[in-house]
Design an enzyme around this catalytic site. Structure first.
Site, PDB file in Angstrom:
ATOM      1  N   ARG A 225       0.817  -1.219   0.000  1.00 11.51           N
ATOM      2  CA  ARG A 225       0.000   0.000   0.000  1.00 11.51           C
ATOM      3  C   ARG A 225       0.855   1.275   0.000  1.00 11.51           C
ATOM      4  O   ARG A 225       0.554   2.250  -0.672  1.00 11.51           O
ATOM      5  CB  ARG A 225      -0.911  -0.005   1.238  1.00 11.51           C
ATOM      6  CG  ARG A 225      -1.848   1.195   1.329  1.00 11.51           C
ATOM      7  CD  ARG A 225      -2.424   1.322   2.723  1.00 11.51           C
ATOM      8  NE  ARG A 225      -1.365   1.546   3.709  1.00 11.51           N
ATOM      9  CZ  ARG A 225      -1.517   1.348   5.013  1.00 11.51           C
ATOM     10  NH1 ARG A 225      -2.646   0.916   5.499  1.00 11.51           N
ATOM     11  NH2 ARG A 225      -0.503   1.580   5.843  1.00 11.51           N
ATOM     12  N   ARG A 235      12.615   5.243   0.446  1.00 14.86           N
ATOM     13  CA  ARG A 235      12.670   3.936   1.108  1.00 14.86           C
ATOM     14  C   ARG A 235      12.067   2.917   0.155  1.00 14.86           C
ATOM     15  O   ARG A 235      11.042   3.167  -0.473  1.00 14.86           O
ATOM     16  CB  ARG A 235      11.850   3.950   2.405  1.00 14.86           C
ATOM     17  CG  ARG A 235      12.442   4.833   3.485  1.00 14.86           C
ATOM     18  CD  ARG A 235      11.635   4.700   4.740  1.00 14.86           C
ATOM     19  NE  ARG A 235      10.222   5.014   4.503  1.00 14.86           N
ATOM     20  CZ  ARG A 235       9.431   5.588   5.397  1.00 14.86           C
ATOM     21  NH1 ARG A 235       9.895   5.895   6.578  1.00 14.86           N
ATOM     22  NH2 ARG A 235       8.165   5.840   5.114  1.00 14.86           N
ATOM     23  N   PHE A 293      -9.115  -8.683  18.974  1.00 18.82           N
ATOM     24  CA  PHE A 293      -7.837  -7.967  18.916  1.00 18.82           C
ATOM     25  C   PHE A 293      -6.986  -8.465  17.743  1.00 18.82           C
ATOM     26  O   PHE A 293      -6.327  -7.687  17.065  1.00 18.82           O
ATOM     27  CB  PHE A 293      -7.116  -8.164  20.256  1.00 18.82           C
ATOM     28  CG  PHE A 293      -5.750  -7.541  20.347  1.00 18.82           C
ATOM     29  CD1 PHE A 293      -5.608  -6.208  20.694  1.00 18.82           C
ATOM     30  CD2 PHE A 293      -4.607  -8.295  20.111  1.00 18.82           C
ATOM     31  CE1 PHE A 293      -4.349  -5.630  20.800  1.00 18.82           C
ATOM     32  CE2 PHE A 293      -3.345  -7.730  20.205  1.00 18.82           C
ATOM     33  CZ  PHE A 293      -3.216  -6.391  20.551  1.00 18.82           C
TER      34      PHE A 293
END
Ligand code: CA
Length: 373
Positions: A225, A235, A293
């Site tokens: 992404r 980078r 979670f």
């Protein structure tokens, strides 16, 4: 406001979830005071929770949804790795000093009163490091069984940071290795914290390879992404073996959209190959809160991959999923059956966008393992 309503009118259910999420996030709004000021008066507990809100509000929300026993260990695991990452990301630190700090970090946290002045590339990070003794003190009060895990993961992650300060990601194997250090280890550490607490007991969670793939799936999604953003900051995390088949220099993919799409889709399929392990991992969780979670980031990742698939925009900007979708994942109940059918649904949609053998193989795997329904 009117525009927003128009925008969501196609997704009426999402409006409800969005409103709920807005209220939830309000409770975790970071203080207007700078962290340096909070550091002067606050208790260690208050400081840690404020620091977490400042550096990652969404993570501070999800930690509060964990079982009480796990909240402090996971909070400190996060803050300590964030501290380590702050050292790694500070490009103004002399190389030798950085190397020393990374090497010593896991033993420093086990000594009293450790903090660093003038380290960090934003003010919040500098304030966190300048008050790091508060984090360290709270960490040291943790049960030994948690400290062992946090120390071990910190040490292993530092090894990877030192390695990738000088090594480029070339092969797909390097890509796995790099993602293991920055994200797989987080998955491995979390599994160990879950097991140590006794809240999760399934021996599959002891399998480091399985926990690693949970992290790999998320990290690879972010790397795909963030191509344009990362390139802007010089980078590069896309493995060169993949893109160098088509172009000499990775930024040429921005001009050559057709080749760009072949590379994007190849990387997406590589990320998707972790899905069977991710589902196997999620299936082995028994606590509803721990499950949420772990499952929510996975759901957001696959949704993101669908949005990136065959999407030329990836080459020029960071493509994000709709806020309403995020809200739906955050606010709705999750169980394993729902997650399996959501994964399968998304994969089918992707295969509709463009037929792909690898995607079909994963769909078949899901159907044989978890049934056709
Ligand atoms: Ca970093």
């Amino acid at each position: 406001m009117f525009q927003r309503i128009l925008y969501y009118s196609g997704n009426p259910i999402e409006i409800g979830f969005l409103i709920q999420m807005k209220f939830l996030f309000k409770e975790f709004k970071p203080s207007d005071k700078p962290l340096s000021l909070i550091g002067k008066n606050a208790s260690d507990d208050e400081f840690c929770s404020e620091a977490l809100k400042k550096v990652s509000r969404s993570f501070s929300v999800v930690i509060h949804q964990l079982p009480k026993e796990l909240q402090d260990p996971v909070q400190l695991f996060y803050l300590i790795l964030r501290g380590l990452d702050t050292v790694e990301d500070d490009m103004s630190l002399p190389e030798k000093r950085k190397d020393e700090l990374l090497t010593q970090f896991s033993s420093l946290i086990n000594q009293q009163e450790f903090s660093l002045t003038n380290v960090g590339d934003t003010q919040d990070y500098r304030d966190l490091m300048a008050n790091f003794e508060k984090v360290v003190r709270k960490y040291q009060l943790l049960d030994e069984k948690y400290k062992v895990v946090i120390t071990d993961i910190t040490e292993r992650m530092a090894t990877g940071m030192k390695k990738y300060a000088h090594t480029k990601v070339k092969s797909l194997h390097d890509w796995d290795d790099y993602c293991y250090y920055v994200a797989g280890l987080v998955g491995i550490g979390l599994s160990k914290l879950f097991l140590s607490s006794g809240i999760e007991t399934n021996s599959r969670l002891e399998n480091e390879a399985l926990s690693n793939e949970m992290g790999l799936f998320l990290q690879k999604t972010n790397i795909i992404r963030d191509y344009a953003e990362d390139l802007d900051q010089e980078r590069i995390f896309w493995p060169s073996d993949v893109w160098s088949k088509y172009v000499f220099s990775i930024n040429q993919l921005q001009q050559n959209k057709e080749k760009g799409m072949v590379v994007v889709n190849e990387l997406i399929c590589n990320a998707l190959s972790h899905i069977p392990s991710c589902l196997e991992y999620l299936e082995s969780l028994s606590n509803e809160k721990v499950f949420r979670f772990c499952a929510i980031p996975q759901l957001m990742a696959i949704e993101t991959l669908k949005k990136l698939y065959c999407n030329e925009l990836v080459l020029t900007e960071s493509v994000k999923i709709r806020k309403g979708k995020t809200a739906r994942f955050f606010m709705s109940k999750q169980n394993f059956k729902n997650v399996v059918s959501e994964f399968k649904k998304v994969l089918l949609e992707m295969n509709k966008i463009q037929k792909n053998e690898q995607i079909v193989t994963i769909i078949n795997h899901i159907e044989t393992t978890y049934g056709r329904k």
